[in-house]
Write an enzyme that holds these catalytic residues in place. Sequence first.
Site, PDB file in Angstrom:
ATOM      1  N   GLN A  18       0.347  -7.752  -8.001  1.00 27.04           N
ATOM      2  CA  GLN A  18      -0.387  -7.919  -6.745  1.00 27.04           C
ATOM      3  C   GLN A  18      -1.483  -6.851  -6.614  1.00 27.04           C
ATOM      4  O   GLN A  18      -1.745  -6.343  -5.519  1.00 27.04           O
ATOM      5  CB  GLN A  18       0.570  -7.859  -5.560  1.00 27.04           C
ATOM      6  CG  GLN A  18       1.365  -9.136  -5.343  1.00 27.04           C
ATOM      7  CD  GLN A  18       0.487 -10.311  -4.946  1.00 27.04           C
ATOM      8  OE1 GLN A  18      -0.565 -10.156  -4.346  1.00 27.04           O
ATOM      9  NE2 GLN A  18       0.927 -11.515  -5.294  1.00 27.04           N
ATOM     10  N   SER A  19      -2.140  -6.546  -7.700  1.00 30.73           N
ATOM     11  CA  SER A  19      -3.155  -5.493  -7.709  1.00 30.73           C
ATOM     12  C   SER A  19      -4.356  -5.837  -6.842  1.00 30.73           C
ATOM     13  O   SER A  19      -5.036  -6.844  -7.064  1.00 30.73           O
ATOM     14  CB  SER A  19      -3.619  -5.238  -9.146  1.00 30.73           C
ATOM     15  OG  SER A  19      -4.746  -4.401  -9.178  1.00 30.73           O
ATOM     16  N   ASN A  20      -4.632  -4.970  -5.865  1.00 32.59           N
ATOM     17  CA  ASN A  20      -5.843  -5.120  -5.060  1.00 32.59           C
ATOM     18  C   ASN A  20      -7.080  -4.881  -5.919  1.00 32.59           C
ATOM     19  O   ASN A  20      -8.107  -5.552  -5.756  1.00 32.59           O
ATOM     20  CB  ASN A  20      -5.838  -4.112  -3.908  1.00 32.59           C
ATOM     21  CG  ASN A  20      -4.642  -4.273  -3.001  1.00 32.59           C
ATOM     22  OD1 ASN A  20      -4.457  -5.300  -2.380  1.00 32.59           O
ATOM     23  ND2 ASN A  20      -3.804  -3.250  -2.937  1.00 32.59           N
TER      24      ASN A  20
END
Length: 373
Positions: free
Chosen positions: A97-99
């Site tokens: 879920q890397s921004n």
Amino acid sequence: MSSCTKACQHEQSPYTPPDWAKGLAVIPKTRIKLAQLPTPIHSWSVPGLPDGFQLYIKRDDLTGSTLSGNKVRKLEFIFSEVLDQGCDTVITGGSLQSNHARATAVVAKELGMDSHCVLFNKDTDVNIEPKGNLLLSRLTDSLIGLIPQGNLNDAFNVYSRIFTDLSNKLQAKGKKPYVIELGAASPVGCWGYIEAFKEMIDQGLFDNFDDIVVCLGAGGTACGIGVANYLTGSKLKIHGISIGMAAVQLSLHMDEELSALGLKHPDGRTIKTAELMDLADEPGLGYSLTTESELKLLTEVSSSTGIVLDTTFTLKTYQHMMRMMKETPDKFKGNRILFIHTGGLYGLKGLDETLLTSKETNKVHCIDDFVTV
């Protein structure tokens, strides 16, 4: 000025640094406008704020829509360098879920480039339902690779090898790739928050605040703030709260950034991260894992202030800051605290089931009443 491979919606222009930063060894030549700036600073009346403290928040969750969060400030300088070098592909990585990966994928496609994102996850099953940041990365046609989550303290070394291998393979296919460090934490990316600090000076930073509290993921945001604070006289105290990597390990990577930037004492000694900020750890259950009490805190803050924190970074940073205020208030320089909201709201989509099943947050799926029309 623009080198976009197709019609470009972002303006690239020559960059002039603040006078106080012109002595650094790495100075970007150009900048591309991606973020909606300036972001506001306002008071933040959170529940349970200890007596004597005044809390304010810098809203870098409002830097854009699909480009919201702190990473876009760094990408303004990094992607400008990508364009200047004539690259057609970017490579980066992060968590599932890397921004940062999401923002990189969006910018790359807006500029007509390909993106490759190598993401880590505890579950190596590739049949993952795309949600939140992962969904946005896929919607913008990023090519996603998955690796098992190892020891986060070794993440920079692991990814360095992966990025080098992938870059070589792409070059062999005739592509011209550019590797973007984890979290855009690089000497060029650091300028995103050197400029953010200048923005905050224009918003009354020196007159109105004593301390800054910011999360540490890959360290680039805090590094830029720390450098700018030092170059302007160290008027504030910076508190960096590390989430994931141990602060002492992360500081080694940040020290490399400082060395590359040429930040030195008057006697020529290289400045270390620990001289620029107080470092602390707030791992909780682990990276991207959330406890019942943290979920309760998330809903308490959002339902009372309207400010929604992300569970990976800002919630844990907020939790640590509040504990410091209650238990070790002398660690602060003063009582006027500025909290940096680095965004990350798309990551909440990965928490749907957790939020719905938690006893502490079950109100998020309750309907209060039916309205007869």
